[in-house]
Enzyme design. Structure first.
Site, PDB file in Angstrom:
ATOM      1  N   ASN A   9      -6.513  16.028   2.668  1.00 45.82           N
ATOM      2  CA  ASN A   9      -5.119  16.213   2.448  1.00 45.82           C
ATOM      3  C   ASN A   9      -4.694  15.105   1.560  1.00 45.82           C
ATOM      4  OD1 ASN A   9      -2.398  16.077   2.607  1.00 45.82           O
ATOM      5  ND2 ASN A   9      -2.390  15.564   4.791  1.00 45.82           N
ATOM      6  N   LYS A  11      -2.044  14.258   0.340  1.00 46.01           N
ATOM      7  CA  LYS A  11      -0.896  13.539   0.582  1.00 46.01           C
ATOM      8  C   LYS A  11      -0.017  13.784  -0.850  1.00 46.01           C
ATOM      9  CE  LYS A  11      -2.324  11.978   4.816  1.00 46.01           C
ATOM     10  NZ  LYS A  11      -2.016  10.907   5.778  1.00 46.01           N
ATOM     11  N   HIS A  94       2.489  18.725   9.658  1.00 44.56           N
ATOM     12  CA  HIS A  94       1.732  17.078   9.725  1.00 44.56           C
ATOM     13  C   HIS A  94       2.683  16.109  10.067  1.00 44.56           C
ATOM     14  CE1 HIS A  94      -0.038  13.609   7.893  1.00 44.56           C
ATOM     15  NE2 HIS A  94      -1.167  14.478   7.858  1.00 44.56           N
ATOM     16  N   GLU A  96       3.566  13.452   9.172  1.00 37.92           N
ATOM     17  CA  GLU A  96       4.457  12.768   8.082  1.00 37.92           C
ATOM     18  C   GLU A  96       5.579  13.462   7.848  1.00 37.92           C
ATOM     19  OE1 GLU A  96       1.193  11.975   5.341  1.00 37.92           O
ATOM     20  OE2 GLU A  96       0.605  10.458   6.787  1.00 37.92           O
ATOM     21  N   GLU A 166      -4.669  15.293  15.083  1.00 42.77           N
ATOM     22  CA  GLU A 166      -4.456  14.058  14.488  1.00 42.77           C
ATOM     23  C   GLU A 166      -3.658  12.957  15.253  1.00 42.77           C
ATOM     24  OE1 GLU A 166      -5.090  14.699   9.778  1.00 42.77           O
ATOM     25  OE2 GLU A 166      -3.136  14.783  10.291  1.00 42.77           O
ATOM     26  N   GLY A 172      -4.380   6.706   8.598  1.00 45.27           N
ATOM     27  CA  GLY A 172      -4.478   5.877   7.529  1.00 45.27           C
ATOM     28  C   GLY A 172      -4.417   4.288   7.860  1.00 45.27           C
ATOM     29  N   SER A 212      -8.448   8.577   9.922  1.00 48.03           N
ATOM     30  CA  SER A 212      -9.400   7.881   9.466  1.00 48.03           C
ATOM     31  C   SER A 212     -10.950   8.096   9.620  1.00 48.03           C
ATOM     32  CB  SER A 212      -9.340   6.310  10.225  1.00 48.03           C
ATOM     33  OG  SER A 212      -7.989   5.867  10.032  1.00 48.03           O
TER      34      SER A 212
END
Ligand code: 13P
Length: 250
Positions: A9, A11, A94, A96, A166, A172, A212
């Site tokens: 991904n 992003k 996701h 985010e 996730e 991250g 990660s």
């Protein structure tokens, strides 16, 4: 049995030129990968990515799709258009998107259903925050998110889609869930799928871990019974790193 899927991904990273360069470098490195290899690039880079990936076994995916096929939805991407340009996989829900763009369990469900009705394969993301993990509600939350995301989806469609677990605190941050902890939650999601549908669907559905994932921890994560792949952010941005993830078993 389930074929693992290693998906990147990207992003909001890379220009079309950078996209082409990375994919051109990656393609020969993953020729013999045993898993399905997907890169979900920014929408504006999809066409460059597809051109660079032609003839390779890299599939190009999208990072989101809307729940309508067309209409007054400024800046959104139609699932019908993604299908028309040859996309198969699309990430939905996701964290985010949930955090910064007001996605809810309801819109995630609508987007997943729209993807399926257009013949796309949604990669549905679920996962808890650090506060939720510390409060001991990881399983409750993940069960709720999974149930809500799959509402109204048939057993046949459910068996064909992908769920990505996730944990938000691992995204991250360099903090990975231990392989055992990730496996426990992925196994829990699988047991929920068995409750919602049946054992055949639970056995068929691909469940990825994301947060990660990197060349150092990929082997251990992938050795876990209930982890069928990775959804990878940072380590999917270079051919050197991502090729090691796709070749985790070499
Ligand atoms: P990182 O691999 O950078 O932690 O990102 C994970 C992720 O959000 C993939 O969708």
């Amino acid at each position: 049995m389930r074929k693992p899927i290693m998906a990147g991904n990207w992003k909001m990273n890379k220009t079309p030129d950078e996209t082409k360069a990375m994919i051109t470098a990656l393609a020969p490195e993953i020729e013999d990968a045993d898993c399905t290899v997907i890169l979900c690039t920014p929408a504006v880079c999809i066409s460059a990515a597809q051109e660079a990936a032609k003839g390779s076994n890299i599939q190009i995916g999208a990072q989101n799709c809307h729940f309508e096929n067309s209409g007054a939805y400024t800046a959104e991407t139609s699932p019908a258009t993604l299908k028309a340009i040859g996309i198969q996989y699309v990430i939905v829900g996701h964290s985010e998107r949930r955090q910064y763009f007001a996605e809810t369990d309801e819109t995630v469900n609508l987007r997943a259903k729209a993807a399926l009705s257009n013949g796309l394969t949604p990669i549905i993301c679920v996962g808890e925050s650090l506060a939720q993990r510390e409060a001991g509600v990881t399983e409750t939350l993940v069960r709720y998110q999974t149930t809500a995301a799959l509402s109204g989806i048939s057993a046949e469609d459910a068996a064909s889609l992908v769920i990505a677990y996730e944990p938000i605190w691992a995204i991250g941050t360099g903090k990975t869930a231990t392989a055992e902890d990730a496996n426990v939650v992925c196994g829990y999601i699988r047991s929920q799928i068995a409750d919602l549908y049946n054992k055949q669907v639970a056995d068929a559905i691909v469940i990825q871990y994301g947060g990660s994932v990197n060349p150092k921890n990929v082997k251990e994560l992938m050795s876990m019974e209930n982890i069928d792949g990775g959804l990878v952010g940072g380590a999917s941005l270079t051919a050197e790193n991502f090729s090691q993830l796709a070749n985790y078993n070499k």
